[in-house]
Design a protein around this motif. Structure first.
Motif, PDB file in Angstrom:
ATOM      1  N   ASN A 102       1.299  -1.248  -0.213  1.00  0.00           N
ATOM      2  CA  ASN A 102      -0.123   0.616  -0.102  1.00  0.00           C
ATOM      3  C   ASN A 102       0.700   0.899  -0.224  1.00  0.00           C
ATOM      4  OD1 ASN A 102      -2.255  -2.250   0.719  1.00  0.00           O
ATOM      5  ND2 ASN A 102      -1.498  -1.590   2.646  1.00  0.00           N
ATOM      6  N   ASP A 103       0.589   1.788  -0.427  1.00  0.00           N
ATOM      7  CA  ASP A 103       1.158   3.665  -1.061  1.00  0.00           C
ATOM      8  C   ASP A 103       0.459   4.943  -0.752  1.00  0.00           C
ATOM      9  OD1 ASP A 103       3.618   4.990  -1.566  1.00  0.00           O
ATOM     10  OD2 ASP A 103       4.534   3.005  -3.439  1.00  0.00           O
ATOM     11  N   ASP A 104       1.412   5.965   0.294  1.00  0.00           N
ATOM     12  CA  ASP A 104       0.886   7.196  -0.539  1.00  0.00           C
ATOM     13  C   ASP A 104       1.476   8.498  -0.896  1.00  0.00           C
ATOM     14  OD1 ASP A 104       3.181   7.378   1.189  1.00  0.00           O
ATOM     15  OD2 ASP A 104       2.518   7.579   3.590  1.00  0.00           O
ATOM     16  N   PHE A 105       2.650   7.269  -1.473  1.00  0.00           N
ATOM     17  CA  PHE A 105       3.534   8.026  -2.669  1.00  0.00           C
ATOM     18  C   PHE A 105       4.322   9.122  -2.029  1.00  0.00           C
ATOM     19  CE2 PHE A 105      -0.338   5.860  -5.098  1.00  0.00           C
ATOM     20  CZ  PHE A 105       0.753   5.404  -5.877  1.00  0.00           C
ATOM     21  N   GLU A 106       4.590   8.952  -1.484  1.00  0.00           N
ATOM     22  CA  GLU A 106       5.632  10.135   0.151  1.00  0.00           C
ATOM     23  C   GLU A 106       6.560  10.773  -0.657  1.00  0.00           C
ATOM     24  OE1 GLU A 106       3.800  12.405   1.505  1.00  0.00           O
ATOM     25  OE2 GLU A 106       2.227  12.229   1.798  1.00  0.00           O
ATOM     26  N   GLN A 107       7.599   9.437  -1.035  1.00  0.00           N
ATOM     27  CA  GLN A 107       8.714   8.779  -1.188  1.00  0.00           C
ATOM     28  C   GLN A 107       9.084   9.819  -2.628  1.00  0.00           C
ATOM     29  OE1 GLN A 107      10.767   7.311   1.280  1.00  0.00           O
ATOM     30  NE2 GLN A 107       8.459   7.886   2.885  1.00  0.00           N
ATOM     31  N   GLU A 108      10.366  10.329  -2.436  1.00  0.00           N
ATOM     32  CA  GLU A 108      11.421  10.587  -3.761  1.00  0.00           C
ATOM     33  C   GLU A 108      11.349   9.919  -4.447  1.00  0.00           C
ATOM     34  OE1 GLU A 108      14.462  12.714  -2.264  1.00  0.00           O
ATOM     35  OE2 GLU A 108      13.749  14.388  -1.204  1.00  0.00           O
ATOM     36  N   LYS A 109      11.297   8.815  -4.401  1.00  0.00           N
ATOM     37  CA  LYS A 109      11.711   8.124  -5.705  1.00  0.00           C
ATOM     38  C   LYS A 109       9.901   7.108  -5.188  1.00  0.00           C
ATOM     39  CE  LYS A 109      16.614   7.576  -6.663  1.00  0.00           C
ATOM     40  NZ  LYS A 109      17.705   7.167  -6.379  1.00  0.00           N
ATOM     41  N   LEU A 110       9.881   6.280  -6.531  1.00  0.00           N
ATOM     42  CA  LEU A 110       8.963   5.437  -6.702  1.00  0.00           C
ATOM     43  C   LEU A 110       9.656   3.736  -5.945  1.00  0.00           C
ATOM     44  CD1 LEU A 110       6.222   5.071  -7.884  1.00  0.00           C
ATOM     45  CD2 LEU A 110       6.484   4.111  -9.532  1.00  0.00           C
ATOM     46  N   SER A 111       8.435   3.765  -5.528  1.00  0.00           N
ATOM     47  CA  SER A 111       9.073   2.196  -4.162  1.00  0.00           C
ATOM     48  C   SER A 111       9.386   1.137  -5.310  1.00  0.00           C
ATOM     49  CB  SER A 111       7.506   1.688  -3.242  1.00  0.00           C
ATOM     50  OG  SER A 111       7.422   0.444  -3.393  1.00  0.00           O
ATOM     51  N   PRO A 112      10.735   0.357  -4.768  1.00  0.00           N
ATOM     52  CA  PRO A 112      11.020  -0.990  -5.871  1.00  0.00           C
ATOM     53  C   PRO A 112       9.604  -2.166  -5.807  1.00  0.00           C
ATOM     54  CG  PRO A 112      11.831  -1.090  -3.831  1.00  0.00           C
ATOM     55  CD  PRO A 112      10.688   0.242  -3.775  1.00  0.00           C
ATOM     56  N   ALA A 113       8.382  -1.372  -5.323  1.00  0.00           N
ATOM     57  CA  ALA A 113       7.419  -2.770  -5.434  1.00  0.00           C
ATOM     58  C   ALA A 113       6.663  -2.379  -7.148  1.00  0.00           C
ATOM     59  CB  ALA A 113       6.593  -2.743  -4.442  1.00  0.00           C
ATOM     60  N   TRP A 114       6.984  -1.204  -7.134  1.00  0.00           N
ATOM     61  CA  TRP A 114       6.081  -1.087  -8.635  1.00  0.00           C
ATOM     62  C   TRP A 114       6.804  -1.298 -10.007  1.00  0.00           C
ATOM     63  CZ3 TRP A 114       0.909   0.329  -8.054  1.00  0.00           C
ATOM     64  CH2 TRP A 114       0.800   0.600  -7.465  1.00  0.00           C
ATOM     65  N   THR A 115       5.723  -1.921 -11.296  1.00  0.00           N
ATOM     66  CA  THR A 115       6.985  -2.211 -11.741  1.00  0.00           C
ATOM     67  C   THR A 115       5.772  -1.644 -13.379  1.00  0.00           C
ATOM     68  OG1 THR A 115       5.428  -4.284 -11.897  1.00  0.00           O
ATOM     69  CG2 THR A 115       8.242  -3.909 -11.214  1.00  0.00           C
ATOM     70  N   GLY A 158      -1.389 -10.239   5.955  1.00  0.00           N
ATOM     71  CA  GLY A 158      -0.476  -9.375   5.612  1.00  0.00           C
ATOM     72  C   GLY A 158      -2.253  -7.827   4.344  1.00  0.00           C
ATOM     73  N   SER A 159      -0.001  -6.677   4.814  1.00  0.00           N
ATOM     74  CA  SER A 159      -0.410  -5.838   4.462  1.00  0.00           C
ATOM     75  C   SER A 159      -1.923  -5.142   3.940  1.00  0.00           C
ATOM     76  CB  SER A 159      -0.285  -5.873   2.773  1.00  0.00           C
ATOM     77  OG  SER A 159      -0.176  -4.598   1.732  1.00  0.00           O
ATOM     78  N   VAL A 160      -2.121  -5.324   5.245  1.00  0.00           N
ATOM     79  CA  VAL A 160      -3.469  -5.085   5.278  1.00  0.00           C
ATOM     80  C   VAL A 160      -3.600  -3.275   6.149  1.00  0.00           C
ATOM     81  CG1 VAL A 160      -5.439  -4.747   6.610  1.00  0.00           C
ATOM     82  CG2 VAL A 160      -4.694  -6.669   6.503  1.00  0.00           C
ATOM     83  N   ASP A 161      -4.275  -2.449   4.951  1.00  0.00           N
ATOM     84  CA  ASP A 161      -4.534  -1.063   5.505  1.00  0.00           C
ATOM     85  C   ASP A 161      -5.730  -0.738   6.090  1.00  0.00           C
ATOM     86  OD1 ASP A 161      -4.851   1.697   5.606  1.00  0.00           O
ATOM     87  OD2 ASP A 161      -4.666   1.905   2.687  1.00  0.00           O
TER      88      ASP A 161
END
Length: 818
Positions: free
Chosen positions: A469-482, A726-729
């Motif tokens: 789950n991602d709020d896109f707050e990081q300066e780079k896209l999470s490595p989970a995304w493809t 796992g990974s529950v928002d």
């Protein structure tokens, strides 16, 4: 009378009573005031008491009841001072000054290895895995195909919990330009330790490349082509008459001998050489060991030929179609070779094929030799069972610190309509059946679809690997995304608008940002800022298989049941209106009249529309469950949802065979068509939508049972048994969890502890009492308070007396505004 009365009154006020009229008045003492003593109540740790901590005055002899109230994350540890009982409520007789102290201890999860684990360890598409071991660390690589960036490296210390380390190949690398369509990209992958750091080998278009880095975390250098050794001549043939350029193979692996000699374990083609000459046919099976120069990473020219593994069907090959066509099995081709060494013997493994029904076959030799007589066939050493009846393509067996041996394999869920998830990662223990000389036969233990004894390795604080789950707050896209193939950097951004992912397709273009699908049932949620203005503008949440242009679908071989399938909830501009559209789209190739080739495609769309709200920022939700029924929803606040149309059956998507559609499993994520869209939240597993309890990601001593009224439920829950989701928002975008609802039944009553991230030092957030419901088929919804937000691993742990305490049908967190 008045004077007499006043005199009496005066005497009473003086503490005296008249004895008789005219007699002497004597002072008489008043009764003593009741004695009072102080009771001081204290609380140490995370908890309180009733009455609350403080100092209270009580008359002597008063009996006071004091109750200990631990916080959700703590346990009552006992009383000290005025009492020493273990009960949480005590009675104190106040016959002097006393102090009573309640002690509380923070509840902790047992810090010990898991007793059992549940496959798949790597849910979702994880094909063709190879394992590299360095000390206490384990690393995995495998096939990416056209899912980019390519060649993902995963790391673990307990073989159950894995984290992403890096991706080796940039999708903009020129070597991928002709190989980015579905089924292209990179195949296989394996890690080699060298003096300068590490090399990772992989295949593109049936040829090997490698990239180098100082660390497995990268950065990785430009890939280098592994130069082939020249034409290959089958054993017994004249090189002047028969020779073919076979490249350096695909789905290769690496083997390092005891003296450090390193071999490329090569596979190319299938079946036995059929004796044709003059270059008429070159797809016969070639299986080789080719020595690698440790300095250059290139092949030295030393080759051991093991192509005989293709010569008969009994030992995993597809036989000889030229001389014995009736017995040749063309779907077998001794692929995915791996090798290990144990007790001085070499063990070589290959797979009969990569789909359902495939097996792993073994060979053993005391020497590395090209002579078939030196190799003893061991037959099938790994054959999956339901639902993973395609388990094969295994890594080389490897040993861990306690002396046990393990192996990874991949398999579709072949027997329960979930092949669309791809070839999932399975862990199995290996037992060696040895003779007196130490020559062994590896036997895979346990049933792959059932809980099995876990590796005796220290627990890891790494979360179980699922889409993030991602709020896109990081300066780079999470490595989970493809992405599908090469996604140019100007087509997406997380810096154009801080805290938002912007997907930026060109006109008449669709762009996807995706992760591997990994669950049977879930609710995906996005918060999106998007206003479609031109016909065809669209953006939303999507689940689908590989993306095919029409010309690619029509180019498939006729034996492949190819299809492009996806389900989505999107905001669109259609027929002049601003709409919310829930749709399922299927595109399949159409055979020519003579059945010789595909000549066109046929598209089927099932869709429902609703008028979009006036808000430009809104929420979209895509829900689907075990029954393959999907529903679409939208909301303006994530609290109140509106359903779009009716449920749609998406079983065609969730049971498609990825062998026939570009090898790639289902992908989940977001998309935009024609114009830019902004996303500031993506949730893969929404905790505010019911989660089936019978679908844990890991568990300990539970059992899936069938309930006539509730369907599959989680049962067999005794004291201490647990299940993890796992990974529950549990809250994002201004919404948080305030309660948890548990759908449960119990014959005699029990409790469920709710833990968040206990393996990473997380806390217990609630203990929910489950009353006796009168029988296992009498269900109730138990609710208890929970205050939480963010993404977590949710553990439900049974507590109570002996025997089976309760069964669970579902769990759901209740949202509220924060």
């Amino acid at each position: 009378m008045k004077q007499h009365s006043a005199s009496i009154t005066a005497m009473i006020l003086m503490g005296c009573l008249p004895i008789s009229c005219g007699e002497e008045v004597r002072p008489v003492p008043l009764p003593p005031a009741p004695l009072e003593y102080a009771l001081t109540i204290e609380a140490r740790g995370d908890g309180t008491t009733a009455p609350p901590p403080g100092t209270y005055l009580h008359e002597a002899g008063t009996v006071v009841t004091v109750t200990a109230i631990p916080a959700p994350s703590a346990d009552f540890a006992g009383w000290s001072g005025a009492a020493s009982e273990a009960d949480d409520a005590v009675e104190i007789t106040v016959d002097g000054g006393k102090t009573l102290t309640a002690a509380f201890e923070t509840a902790t999860w047992p810090n010990e290895p898991s007793a059992t684990y549940l496959n798949p360890i790597l849910p979702g598409d994880h094909p063709d895995m190879n394992v590299y071991v360095e000390g206490d660390d384990f690393y995995i690589t495998g096939s990416s195909f056209n899912i980019a960036p390519n060649v993902e490296i995963l790391h673990s210390r307990d073989l159950i919990h894995w984290e992403r380390v890096s991706r080796v190949v940039d999708p903009a690398w020129s070597g991928l330009e002709a190989s980015t369509s579905a089924g292209g990209g990179t195949w296989g992958g394996f890690i080699v330790k060298v003096a300068a750091g590490y090399r990772v080998y992989f295949a593109v278009n049936f040829n090997q490349y490698f990239a180098e880095a100082d660390s497995l975390a990268g950065p990785w250098g430009e890939p280098v082509h592994v130069e082939p050794l020249g034409p290959y001549t089958p054993p017994g043939e004249d090189p002047e008459l028969v020779s073919f350029d076979r490249g350096t193979g695909y789905d290769d692996s690496v083997f390092v001998d005891d003296d450090g000699t390193t071999y490329l374990v090569v596979k190319a083609g299938q079946c036995k050489w059929n004796g044709l000459t003059g270059g008429e046919e070159n797809n016969f099976g070639v299986n080789l060991l080719q020595k690698i120069d440790p300095e250059t990473g290139q092949l030295t020219g030393e080759t051991i030929d093991l192509s005989f593994v293709n010569w008969n069907t009994q030992n995993g090959g597809c036989g000889d179609p030229a001389t014995d066509p009736d017995n040749a099995v063309e779907e077998n081709w001794a692929e995915g070779p791996t090798m290990t060494k144990r007790n001085g013997f070499y063990y070589y493994f290959d797979s009969t094929h990569t789909g359902c029904g495939g097996e792993q076959v073994g060979w053993r030799s005391a020497t590395l030799s090209s002579n078939p007589a030196d190799w003893a066939p061991l037959g099938s050493v790994l054959k999956g069972d339901a639902p993973f009846s395609g388990a094969q393509h295994s890594s080389a067996p490897f040993q861990i610190a306690d002396g046990t041996w393990w192996v990874f394999s991949h398999s579709y869920e072949c027997d329960n309509s979930w092949r669309g998830l791809g070839r999932q990662g399975l862990l199995s223990q290996v037992t060696w059946m040895d003779d007196e000389g130490g020559a062994g036969v590896p036997v895979v233990n346990g049933r792959l679809g059932e809980p099995a004894p876990a590796p005796a390795l220290p627990p890891s604080g790494i979360p179980f690997l699922l889409p993030v789950n991602d709020d896109f707050e990081q300066e780079k896209l999470s490595p989970a995304w493809t992405f599908y193939g090469n996604m140019p950097s100007d087509r997406y951004s997380v810096t154009d608008r801080r805290g938002w992912l912007r997907v930026k397709p060109a006109k008449d273009e669709t762009r996807w940002v995706i992760q591997k699908d990994a669950l049977h049932a879930k609710a995906m949620v996005v918060r999106m800022d998007f206003a479609p203005t031109a016909e065809g503008d669209a953006a939303g949440v999507r689940l689908g298989n590989a993306v095919f242009p029409e010309q690619e679908l029509t180019a498939f071989p006729t034996w492949a049941s190819a299809a492009s399938l996806e389900v989505s909830v999107a905001r669109v501009r259609a027929d002049g209106g601003d709409r919310i559209r829930f749709a399922f789209r299927s595109v399949v190739p159409v055979l020519s009249a003579d059945g010789s080739a595909y000549e066109s495609t046929d598209a089927t769309v099932i869709s429902y529309d609703a008028e979009a709200p006036s808000d430009q920022v809104l929420w979209l939700k895509l829900v689907h469950g075990e029954d393959h029924q999907a529903t679409g929803w939208f909301s303006t606040d994530r609290l109140t949802w509106t359903q779009v149309g009716e449920p749609i059956d998406i079983s065609a998507l969730e049971d498609y065979d990825t062998v026939n559609t570009g090898w790639v499993g289902s992908q989940a994520g977001v998309f935009a068509s024609n114009t830019s869209a902004d996303f500031d939240l993506f949730t893969y597993r929404d905790g505010f939508t019911g989660i089936a309890a019978a679908e844990p990601d890991q568990e300990s001593s539970t059992e899936v049972m069938s309930s006539p009224s509730e369907g599959p439920v989680l049962g067999g829950l005794e004291d201490g048994d647990w299940a993890m989701y796992g990974s529950v928002d549990l809250g994002s975008g201004g919404v948080e969890s305030t309660e948890i609802e548990l759908r449960a039944s119990s014959a005699k009553g029990g409790a469920v502890e709710v833990w968040l991230d206990p393996l990473a030092g997380g806390r217990r957030v609630a203990t929910c009492d489950i009353p006796a419901t009168g029988g296992w088929e009498t269900w109730t919804t138990a609710t208890c308070k929970v205050s939480a937000a963010g993404t977590h691993e949710v553990y439900l742990k049974a507590k109570g007396g002996s025997g089976e305490l309760l069964r669970l049908a579902s769990l759901r967190f209740v949202p509220g505004k924060n």
